[in-house]
Design a protein around this motif. Sequence first.
Motif, PDB file in Angstrom:
ATOM      1  N   ALA A 199     -32.282  27.037 -36.483  1.00 17.87           N
ATOM      2  CA  ALA A 199     -31.712  26.629 -35.197  1.00 17.87           C
ATOM      3  C   ALA A 199     -30.682  25.516 -35.391  1.00 17.87           C
ATOM      4  N   LEU A 200     -30.970  24.547 -36.257  1.00 15.87           N
ATOM      5  CA  LEU A 200     -30.014  23.464 -36.500  1.00 15.87           C
ATOM      6  C   LEU A 200     -28.777  23.972 -37.239  1.00 15.87           C
ATOM      7  N   SER A 201     -28.950  24.950 -38.124  1.00 19.99           N
ATOM      8  CA  SER A 201     -27.790  25.541 -38.790  1.00 19.99           C
ATOM      9  C   SER A 201     -26.891  26.245 -37.779  1.00 19.99           C
ATOM     10  N   ALA A 202     -27.498  26.950 -36.817  1.00 16.71           N
ATOM     11  CA  ALA A 202     -26.710  27.589 -35.765  1.00 16.71           C
ATOM     12  C   ALA A 202     -26.001  26.554 -34.907  1.00 16.71           C
ATOM     13  N   ALA A 203     -26.682  25.433 -34.608  1.00 19.99           N
ATOM     14  CA  ALA A 203     -26.049  24.368 -33.834  1.00 19.99           C
ATOM     15  C   ALA A 203     -24.871  23.763 -34.595  1.00 19.99           C
ATOM     16  N   GLU A 204     -25.012  23.577 -35.902  1.00 16.36           N
ATOM     17  CA  GLU A 204     -23.903  23.034 -36.697  1.00 16.36           C
ATOM     18  C   GLU A 204     -22.719  23.998 -36.710  1.00 16.36           C
ATOM     19  N   SER A 205     -22.989  25.287 -36.821  1.00 14.99           N
ATOM     20  CA  SER A 205     -21.914  26.267 -36.786  1.00 14.99           C
ATOM     21  C   SER A 205     -21.189  26.226 -35.443  1.00 14.99           C
ATOM     22  N   THR A 206     -21.941  26.046 -34.350  1.00 15.95           N
ATOM     23  CA  THR A 206     -21.324  25.961 -33.026  1.00 15.95           C
ATOM     24  C   THR A 206     -20.436  24.737 -32.903  1.00 15.95           C
ATOM     25  N   VAL A 207     -20.890  23.604 -33.434  1.00 16.95           N
ATOM     26  CA  VAL A 207     -20.081  22.374 -33.376  1.00 16.95           C
ATOM     27  C   VAL A 207     -18.813  22.534 -34.211  1.00 16.95           C
ATOM     28  N   LEU A 208     -18.915  23.170 -35.370  1.00 13.95           N
ATOM     29  CA  LEU A 208     -17.723  23.403 -36.186  1.00 13.95           C
ATOM     30  C   LEU A 208     -16.719  24.294 -35.450  1.00 13.95           C
ATOM     31  N   LEU A 209     -17.222  25.279 -34.711  1.00 14.15           N
ATOM     32  CA  LEU A 209     -16.328  26.113 -33.907  1.00 14.15           C
ATOM     33  C   LEU A 209     -15.663  25.292 -32.803  1.00 14.15           C
ATOM     34  N   ALA A 210     -16.417  24.406 -32.163  1.00 13.79           N
ATOM     35  CA  ALA A 210     -15.833  23.542 -31.132  1.00 13.79           C
ATOM     36  C   ALA A 210     -14.782  22.608 -31.723  1.00 13.79           C
ATOM     37  N   MET A 211     -15.008  22.111 -32.925  1.00  9.96           N
ATOM     38  CA  MET A 211     -14.017  21.259 -33.582  1.00  9.96           C
ATOM     39  C   MET A 211     -12.759  22.049 -33.932  1.00  9.96           C
ATOM     40  N   ALA A 212     -12.936  23.334 -34.310  1.00 10.72           N
ATOM     41  CA  ALA A 212     -11.761  24.177 -34.556  1.00 10.72           C
ATOM     42  C   ALA A 212     -10.979  24.388 -33.266  1.00 10.72           C
ATOM     43  N   ALA A 213     -11.689  24.580 -32.142  1.00  9.99           N
ATOM     44  CA  ALA A 213     -11.001  24.705 -30.859  1.00  9.99           C
ATOM     45  C   ALA A 213     -10.273  23.416 -30.496  1.00  9.99           C
ATOM     46  N   ASP A 214     -10.887  22.279 -30.810  1.00 12.22           N
ATOM     47  CA  ASP A 214     -10.234  20.989 -30.568  1.00 12.22           C
ATOM     48  C   ASP A 214      -8.937  20.879 -31.359  1.00 12.22           C
ATOM     49  N   ARG A 215      -8.971  21.274 -32.621  1.00 18.55           N
ATOM     50  CA  ARG A 215      -7.752  21.217 -33.444  1.00 18.55           C
ATOM     51  C   ARG A 215      -6.695  22.198 -32.927  1.00 18.55           C
ATOM     52  N   TYR A 216      -7.132  23.379 -32.478  1.00 16.97           N
ATOM     53  CA  TYR A 216      -6.174  24.362 -31.959  1.00 16.97           C
ATOM     54  C   TYR A 216      -5.465  23.825 -30.710  1.00 16.97           C
ATOM     55  N   VAL A 217      -6.220  23.268 -29.778  1.00 19.13           N
ATOM     56  CA  VAL A 217      -5.602  22.739 -28.557  1.00 19.13           C
ATOM     57  C   VAL A 217      -4.716  21.549 -28.880  1.00 19.13           C
ATOM     58  N   ALA A 218      -5.153  20.687 -29.813  1.00 24.56           N
ATOM     59  CA  ALA A 218      -4.371  19.499 -30.155  1.00 24.56           C
ATOM     60  C   ALA A 218      -3.037  19.866 -30.803  1.00 24.56           C
ATOM     61  N   VAL A 219      -3.011  20.950 -31.591  1.00 24.42           N
ATOM     62  CA  VAL A 219      -1.784  21.333 -32.292  1.00 24.42           C
ATOM     63  C   VAL A 219      -0.921  22.249 -31.437  1.00 24.42           C
ATOM     64  N   CYS A 220      -1.535  23.253 -30.816  1.00 25.59           N
ATOM     65  CA  CYS A 220      -0.760  24.272 -30.109  1.00 25.59           C
ATOM     66  C   CYS A 220      -0.484  23.921 -28.651  1.00 25.59           C
ATOM     67  N   HIS A 221      -1.362  23.144 -28.025  1.00 21.71           N
ATOM     68  CA  HIS A 221      -1.177  22.765 -26.610  1.00 21.71           C
ATOM     69  C   HIS A 221      -1.493  21.273 -26.446  1.00 21.71           C
TER      70      HIS A 221
END
Length: 304
Positions: A103-125
């Motif tokens: 469960a914690l591994s799945a939570a870490e994967s979700t946070v990494l995906l959210a951080m990727a979305a943060d980088r995408y919005v910061a760079v592209c928008h």
Amino acid sequence: NSSELGPSFLLAGAPGPAGARAWLPAALCAAYALAVLANGAVLLAVRAEPGLHAPMYLLLCLLAAIDLALASATVPRTLCLYWLGSRRIGFGACLTQMFAIHALSAAESTVLLAMAADRYVAVCHPLRHAAVLGGRAAAKVGLLALARGVLFFLPLPLLLLPLPFCGPRRLSHSFCLHQDVMNLACANTAPSVVYGLAAILLVMGLDAVLICLSYLLILRAVLRLPAWRERLKVFGTCVAHICAVLAFYVPLIGLSVVHRFGKDLAPLVHIVMGNVYILVPAVLNPIIYGVRTKQIQRTILSLI
């Protein structure tokens, strides 16, 4: 054993000569201490410095908290195994530890995906970054990550609960993992196999695909910039997150490959790969972000 909830299992200790049995727990203890100190320093730094209360750093706090919880769910019990010789673990404790790890591994994967979305919005928008990821976005991500881990991986121990276990019941790791425990069942494990594979693909697999897609879009936006210096500067903001993604997914893939194709490998390989999967992200993530982020460096030094 008849009075216990289900059978007990034997955790894998370090095989080989006394030298191997001595260096492995010492390395685990040092890595765990470093993970606790480094992640704790990141949490204190972000809490103490108002300038770090931005989405990226709040998500980093979530990542640090999950890494601490994941390491604390396994390493203390492993050290008891090596230092006190406590190899036996009860059925309920094993299923609880297995659920916590997945469960914690799945939570870490979700946070990494959210951080990727943060980088995408910061760079592209960049103009929409504050509106999209401001406010309580990090808290919502934390709740989503926790709920996702619980909902997808709670059925794993429930599917193993009614199964009979026979034979020596020796695990190949120094903690409990689903595939390791499932292989010891002397009954039909097809439902557990199918659901475990589906959960991994729908969580870690889907997250990995979406992270790659976000970076393809980031790379396309970066290549449109006119100057190479600007391209390197913008893409440099993503380097720490890319390293964190590799630190999580490379050990995960390595452990999966060892489980699938490494049946003839030495037992020490399984033990080391399991501990690498647990401790490498917890040790490397705060160091990566600490080296790449001068604000965190200054805050930690001022706290010291």
